[in-house]
Structure formats: C-alpha cells, structure tokens
Design an enzyme around this catalytic site. Structure first.
Site, PDB file in Angstrom:
ATOM      1  N   GLY A  96      -4.485 -10.142  -5.490  1.00 19.35           N
ATOM      2  CA  GLY A  96      -5.455 -10.989  -6.039  1.00 19.35           C
ATOM      3  C   GLY A  96      -6.289 -11.615  -4.937  1.00 19.35           C
ATOM      4  CG  PHE A  97      -8.021 -15.717  -3.634  1.00 21.21           C
ATOM      5  CD1 PHE A  97      -7.670 -17.007  -4.852  1.00 21.21           C
ATOM      6  CD2 PHE A  97      -8.687 -16.284  -2.541  1.00 21.21           C
ATOM      7  CE1 PHE A  97      -8.554 -18.000  -4.654  1.00 21.21           C
ATOM      8  CE2 PHE A  97      -9.047 -17.361  -2.415  1.00 21.21           C
ATOM      9  CZ  PHE A  97      -9.246 -18.346  -3.411  1.00 21.21           C
ATOM     10  CG  LEU A  98      -9.646  -9.457  -6.678  1.00 22.37           C
ATOM     11  CD1 LEU A  98     -10.311  -8.797  -7.871  1.00 22.37           C
ATOM     12  CD2 LEU A  98      -8.761  -8.680  -6.057  1.00 22.37           C
ATOM     13  N   GLY A 102     -13.832  -6.974   0.471  1.00 20.50           N
ATOM     14  CA  GLY A 102     -12.988  -5.913   1.097  1.00 20.50           C
ATOM     15  C   GLY A 102     -12.262  -5.224  -0.160  1.00 20.50           C
ATOM     16  CG  HIS A 103      -9.198  -7.392  -2.390  1.00 24.02           C
ATOM     17  ND1 HIS A 103      -9.427  -8.709  -2.426  1.00 24.02           N
ATOM     18  CD2 HIS A 103      -8.130  -6.929  -2.131  1.00 24.02           C
ATOM     19  CE1 HIS A 103      -8.093  -9.218  -1.723  1.00 24.02           C
ATOM     20  NE2 HIS A 103      -7.337  -7.909  -1.599  1.00 24.02           N
ATOM     21  CG  ASP A 143      -3.633  -5.221   5.219  1.00 23.41           C
ATOM     22  OD1 ASP A 143      -3.103  -6.074   5.974  1.00 23.41           O
ATOM     23  OD2 ASP A 143      -4.258  -5.564   4.094  1.00 23.41           O
ATOM     24  CG  LEU A 147     -14.474 -10.041   4.059  1.00 23.80           C
ATOM     25  CD1 LEU A 147     -14.985  -9.326   3.159  1.00 23.80           C
ATOM     26  CD2 LEU A 147     -14.677 -11.502   3.829  1.00 23.80           C
ATOM     27  CB  SER A 148      -7.846 -12.125   5.468  1.00 24.57           C
ATOM     28  OG  SER A 148      -6.499 -12.424   5.073  1.00 24.57           O
ATOM     29  CB  SER A 149      -6.400 -13.371  -0.152  1.00 24.62           C
ATOM     30  OG  SER A 149      -6.959 -12.364  -0.627  1.00 24.62           O
TER      31      SER A 149
END
Length: 281
Positions: A31-33, A36-37, A150, A184-186
C-alpha cells in the site's frame, strides 16, 4: 473495481473469472501506492485480462525495531489510485484474516537471503517468502509483477517459485524514479527536506559507477569505493552496504565478467533506502 477483505470472497470471485477463461495478473503491495506500483499495474493490464492488487502490510517481514507500526497506510487513497489505474480486484485483508492464529509453517529461501538486506534484517525474507506464498495460493495468478528496486526480493521470489514448482511467472519491472533520480518508495515520505536532498547521492553514485563501467572498469572494489566516497560526502548518510554481486547467486564478485547487481542500502536519519542497477558486460 471490486474490493474484498476476506480470502473466501476474493478466491470465489477470481475463480469465477478464471473459469470464464480470463488470465490473472497479480500486483502484491504493502500500500501507500506511488507511480512505481502503478507502473506494475500498467504492465499487468497489457499482459493479462484481470488485474488483482493486494494491499497488506505484512508483520512477518518487519523486525522488532523496524517501522511496522508507523509504516504509511491510507486505504481510501490507495483504492482511488488503484481504481484510476485500472485495477479490477483489490484484496485488502486485515492481519487477522491472513494470520488468524499463530503460524507453525514458514517459507525460507536459503543462501540468497543471507547477504545484502538479509544481513541487517534477519527474518525479513522469511516473512516475504511466507506471505507471497500465501498470496499466490489465494489469488492463483498466471503472472505476478514486482519492482526491480527490490532486486534481492525479486531474486528470492524467483528462486522460491522455481524450487516449489509454483505455476506463476515472475515479471520484474524497471525502477521508477522521481525527476531528480530518487527511486520511488513508500518510505520516502519519512525523509526531511535535507535528508531527501542528501539521498540523491544514491542515484548520483549509481550514475558514476555506470559511467566508469561503461568506460571499461571491471574491478568491483574500485567501483564500490567510488560509490562509497560519493555517498560519504553527505553528512547525514549512514551506509548499510554497497556491494556488487552475481545477479543469480547474490554472492560477491571481484571482477565483473557476467551480469552483476550493484546494490546499496543507506540510512538517512531513521529512513533506510535501497537502490540498485544491473551491470552487464
């Protein structure tokens, strides 16, 4: 877009869709899109009939002193973004649905999980492999999409799927970056303005290494030192690791003769950031 919170509901719905001949693409997230997602969703929509996204902050992959409790969560926002991106099914189970009682069974991928992030996050990849296995059994997709940021996680899941004969194809998608290069990262929301500014040293060091590699440098130690020097120029940076490893085995290499992963993890304040690039001779 349909939203389900229980395993039975999502299984029943996906089962109906598969019986009608639809192929299923799966995007597992915490979550917390961010973009990237959503790039994973776009790829899944190109290749599959039905796109399923899960949102689940998995407690098994967080250590006792990590950020499970404060990990950013906003299901309403995520549902809106998922719907706009074209997700067909959103599976957002509570913890008690995924782990209704203490577990006695875990999935562990040995060898690949002892280096890089596995050294400073013991048990992390056991939690990842276990929850991804559960999600694969629940969703039963033909393809599953993961971000190359990742990289170690992708490699662990690839090996798990191969070793356990899981009928799912793992699709690794390119890293998505901010215009200034930050991956990009949450967790980027944790960074203070100054930390975020200094965090650009990660991508700057990657670009320097890529340039030196393109010009013919193959000695891993020299490339690593180049990166370390660039990152250490930032006073808030605390290096966890900077490594060059074999793409498949994740073991250190001295001289790059075949595809190698240049990977790094650096803390800025309480925020741990990772980034990587593939060096291909």
């Amino acid at each position: 877009m349909k939203i389900f919170h229980t395993i039975r509901e999502v299984r029943d719905h996906i089962g109906e869709q598969k019986r009608e001949g639809r192929t299923v693409g799966f995007v597992p997230t915490m979550g917390f899109l961010h973009k990237g997602h959503l790039s994973l969703v776009a790829r899944a929509k190109q290749e599959c009939d039905l796109v399923v996204m899960s949102i689940f902050v998995n407690p098994l992959q967080f250590g006792p002193n990590e950020d499970y409790e404060r990990y950013p969560r906003d299901l309403d926002r995520d549902a809106r973004l998922a719907r706009e991106a074209g997700v067909d099914v959103l599976f957002a189970p509570p913890v008690e649905e995924m782990y209704p009682r203490p577990s006695y069974t875990y999935v562990e991928v040995e060898g690949l999980t002892q280096s890089l992030c596995g050294e400073s996050r013991p048990g992390h990849f056991r939690g990842v492999a276990t929850v991804v296995t559960k999600l694969f059994h629940i969703v039963q997709p033909q393809k599953a999409y993961f971000g190359q940021k990742d990289a170690q996680q992708v490699r662990v899941i690839e090996q798990m799927v191969e070793d356990l004969n899981m009928p799912v194809e793992i699709v690794a998608c390119p890293i998505v970056r901010e215009p200034d290069g930050l991956a990009l990262s949450s967790r980027n929301v944790y960074l203070s303005p100054e930390e975020r500014k200094q965090a650009l040293s990660l991508y700057a060091s990657i670009r320097e290494v890529e340039k030196a590699f393109a010009e013919g440098e193959r000695n891993a130690a020299r490339l690593i030192q180049m990166s370390v020097d660039r990152i250490k120029a930032e006073p808030l940076a605390e290096i966890d690791y900077v490594r060059i490893v074999n793409r498949r085995t994740l073991t250190d290499v001295e001289t790059i003769h075949e595809p190698a992963l240049f990977a790094l993890a650096v803390r800025f304040g309480k925020t741990r950031l990772i980034d990587n690039t593939l060096l291909q001779p």
